[in-house]
Design a protein around this motif. Sequence first.
Motif, mmCIF file in Angstrom:
data_model
loop_
_atom_site.group_PDB
_atom_site.id
_atom_site.type_symbol
_atom_site.label_atom_id
_atom_site.label_comp_id
_atom_site.label_asym_id
_atom_site.label_seq_id
_atom_site.Cartn_x
_atom_site.Cartn_y
_atom_site.Cartn_z
ATOM 1 N N ALA A 98 0.782 -1.197 -0.001
ATOM 2 C CA ALA A 98 -0.034 0.017 -0.119
ATOM 3 C C ALA A 98 0.934 1.294 -0.066
ATOM 4 O O ALA A 98 0.687 2.129 -0.609
ATOM 5 C CB ALA A 98 -0.961 0.019 1.110
ATOM 6 N N ALA A 99 2.038 1.201 0.761
ATOM 7 C CA ALA A 99 2.801 2.349 1.005
ATOM 8 C C ALA A 99 3.472 2.322 -0.620
ATOM 9 O O ALA A 99 3.601 3.798 -0.959
ATOM 10 C CB ALA A 99 3.812 2.185 1.905
ATOM 11 N N GLU A 100 4.035 1.483 -1.097
ATOM 12 C CA GLU A 100 4.575 1.428 -2.286
ATOM 13 C C GLU A 100 3.482 2.270 -3.599
ATOM 14 O O GLU A 100 3.941 2.986 -4.143
ATOM 15 C CB GLU A 100 4.983 0.275 -2.905
ATOM 16 N N MET A 101 2.528 1.967 -3.368
ATOM 17 C CA MET A 101 1.492 2.466 -4.374
ATOM 18 C C MET A 101 1.310 3.837 -3.948
ATOM 19 O O MET A 101 1.200 4.682 -5.056
ATOM 20 C CB MET A 101 0.233 1.688 -4.164
ATOM 21 N N HIS A 102 1.294 4.360 -2.814
ATOM 22 C CA HIS A 102 0.980 5.754 -2.397
ATOM 23 C C HIS A 102 1.936 6.554 -3.039
ATOM 24 O O HIS A 102 1.773 7.836 -3.391
ATOM 25 C CB HIS A 102 0.588 5.815 -1.005
ATOM 26 N N ASN A 103 3.256 6.145 -2.668
ATOM 27 C CA ASN A 103 4.294 6.827 -3.026
ATOM 28 C C ASN A 103 4.939 6.588 -4.252
ATOM 29 O O ASN A 103 5.945 7.585 -4.774
ATOM 30 C CB ASN A 103 5.605 6.706 -2.122
ATOM 31 N N GLY A 104 4.356 5.785 -5.249
ATOM 32 C CA GLY A 104 5.273 5.455 -6.433
ATOM 33 C C GLY A 104 4.384 5.434 -7.712
ATOM 34 O O GLY A 104 3.163 5.855 -7.642
ATOM 35 N N PHE A 105 4.929 4.861 -8.858
ATOM 36 C CA PHE A 105 4.019 4.517 -10.119
ATOM 37 C C PHE A 105 3.735 5.900 -10.651
ATOM 38 O O PHE A 105 2.610 5.841 -11.280
ATOM 39 C CB PHE A 105 2.961 3.745 -9.759
#
Length: 223
Positions: A98-105
């Motif tokens: 979830a954190a990777e989605m929020h901060n990336g892509f």
Amino acid sequence: MLRLIIGNKNYSSWSLRPWLAMTALGIPFEEELVPLDAPDFKDRIRERSPAGKVPVLIDGDGVVWESSAILEHLAERFPNRGIWPVEPAARAYARSLAAEMHNGFGALRSAAPMNLWRPIEPRAFPEEAMKDVRRIVRRWGEARARFGAGGDFLFGTFSGADAMYAPVATRLRTYAIEIDPVASAYVEAIHAHPAFKAWKEAALKETGSLAEDEVDWPVVKRV
């Protein structure tokens, strides 16, 4: 009663995330939709949130903004509703996803905005966006292989991680991006969920269009 302030359902990927989590997991709330193109949008949102963006969750005297913060707040308020998996390793992985989605892509988000009424049509994407796709698909495969045996979602049953990645699932379908069978099945599971179907049904009834989210602008393609 919790109150969730959101933007247009056709476009607002960040609004979709907490709305979908709360609806899918049976957390009661009232919804307030403020159109993103409303002349007083910023003023209306800043009355409730210092960030001036949607979504915003009102919980009594408390205000929570940013989708990831809303999910964490809900996990504390409703510990038995399944925002995060129960098993510690799965819960840690879900929070990391979830954190990777929020901060990336960011490259994928810029090249392929969420647009639920656009017909399914392929288009060329820059390599940076396709790198994001490959990374996301890899993460999905890892989660499904390690923790997904109990159902069709990343950790078996629906969780906050699925809410965070649901807008990506719409992008992959809308722009007909080729992905592997595991990821394809997951995209279908998101689209088949009753809560997501309810969101999309409402989105297709909206009329306001945003140039920045219409990749075919000035043409607005609608199913």
